[in-house]
Design a protein around this motif. Structure first.
Motif, PDB file in Angstrom:
ATOM      1  N   GLU A 206       0.436  -6.189  11.337  1.00  0.00           N
ATOM      2  CA  GLU A 206      -0.329  -5.944   9.978  1.00  0.00           C
ATOM      3  C   GLU A 206      -0.714  -7.210   9.671  1.00  0.00           C
ATOM      4  OE1 GLU A 206       1.573  -3.479   7.088  1.00  0.00           O
ATOM      5  OE2 GLU A 206       2.619  -2.395   8.567  1.00  0.00           O
TER       6      GLU A 206
ATOM      7  N   VAL B  11       2.179  -4.325  -2.829  1.00  0.00           N
ATOM      8  CA  VAL B  11       1.414  -5.280  -2.199  1.00  0.00           C
ATOM      9  C   VAL B  11       0.220  -5.573  -2.941  1.00  0.00           C
ATOM     10  CG1 VAL B  11       0.070  -5.860  -0.394  1.00  0.00           C
ATOM     11  CG2 VAL B  11       2.470  -4.663   0.167  1.00  0.00           C
TER      12      VAL B  11
ATOM     13  N   TRP C  37       8.139  -8.520   2.213  1.00  0.00           N
ATOM     14  CA  TRP C  37       8.747  -8.399   3.432  1.00  0.00           C
ATOM     15  C   TRP C  37       9.958  -9.419   3.833  1.00  0.00           C
ATOM     16  CZ3 TRP C  37       5.046  -5.228   2.945  1.00  0.00           C
ATOM     17  CH2 TRP C  37       5.123  -3.797   3.381  1.00  0.00           C
TER      18      TRP C  37
ATOM     19  N   SER D 299       0.756   0.000   0.333  1.00  0.00           N
ATOM     20  CA  SER D 299       1.673  -0.055  -0.538  1.00  0.00           C
ATOM     21  C   SER D 299       1.520  -0.537  -1.661  1.00  0.00           C
ATOM     22  CB  SER D 299       2.920  -0.983   0.244  1.00  0.00           C
ATOM     23  OG  SER D 299       2.981  -0.385   1.415  1.00  0.00           O
TER      24      SER D 299
ATOM     25  N   LYS E 252       2.392  -9.335   1.323  1.00  0.00           N
ATOM     26  CA  LYS E 252       2.889  -8.661   2.265  1.00  0.00           C
ATOM     27  C   LYS E 252       4.108  -9.508   2.691  1.00  0.00           C
ATOM     28  CE  LYS E 252      -0.044  -4.965   4.255  1.00  0.00           C
ATOM     29  NZ  LYS E 252      -0.448  -4.589   5.260  1.00  0.00           N
TER      30      LYS E 252
ATOM     31  N   TRP F 248       9.639 -10.240   7.679  1.00  0.00           N
ATOM     32  CA  TRP F 248       8.144 -10.456   7.973  1.00  0.00           C
ATOM     33  C   TRP F 248       7.700 -10.113   9.277  1.00  0.00           C
ATOM     34  CZ3 TRP F 248       5.420 -13.685  11.025  1.00  0.00           C
ATOM     35  CH2 TRP F 248       6.343 -14.709  11.570  1.00  0.00           C
TER      36      TRP F 248
END
Length: 188
Positions: A184, A96, A174, A93, A170, A178
């Protein structure tokens, strides 16, 4: 051979191409393009032939091909971007990577699109990922070989540091979601 038909390439030429490419179809195509670009082969009156002997300039392996003809010509900043992107995964992404690199997302996207998608053909855009009503631009390495090569460039504590930065980015993006990417995050 199909693209370069008809031809008068001999057994020695075919043998060198097979050995140097390890018979990998993608690599054969790339080496043949290189031979054409360097004018080691040419087409005359509709028939392809070897223009000169293949020598030391022909990369000895797939990794040598990627290193010398694809990786080393890149700007150092782009190599760094690709390396961090590889830590993010074969598909990553944009927000990120931008956050991990401390770069402006729009500027990074412009650079990736212009240099690493259009000109250098390292990456390609893939469908965006929806996170908390936000579309996250995503890219993937054009070929698994490229991803594997770049992924091998980073070792030890530096790799751990980038994994930490990717994981933190991340988690920040998120936010309260999260847990949706807990698997991930475990990788980072």
């Amino acid at each position: 051979d199909a693209v370069y038909q008809p031809n008068t390439f001999g057994d020695a030429f075919r043998s060198i191409i097979t050995v140097r490419t390890e018979g990998l179809p993608w690599h054969v195509v790339e080496i043949m393009k290189l031979c054409e670009e360097r004018q080691w082969i040419h087409c005359e009156e509709g028939c392809w032939s070897q223009a000169m002997p293949l020598g030391k300039e022909l990369p000895r392996s797939l990794w040598d091909f990627i290193r010398t003809l694809r990786w080393e010509p890149l700007a150092l900043e782009d190599r760094n971007r690709l390396t961090v992107a590889a830590v993010g995964g074969e598909v990553f992404s944009l927000p990120v990577i931008a956050l991990a690199l401390d770069e402006q997302e729009a500027a990074l996207q412009e650079r990736l699109d212009e240099e690493l998608v259009r000109k250098q053909d390292w990456l390609e855009p893939v469908p965006a990922r929806l996170v908390a009503r936000r579309q996250l631009a995503q890219y993937r390495f054009v070929h698994t070989f490229y991803f594997e090569f770049v992924d091998r460039q980073l070792e030890g504590s530096l790799r751990s540091e980038w994994h930490g930065r990717i994981g933190s980015a991340k988690k920040q993006i998120w936010a309260e979601n999260w847990k949706d990417i807990a698997g991930e995050l475990a990788l980072h």
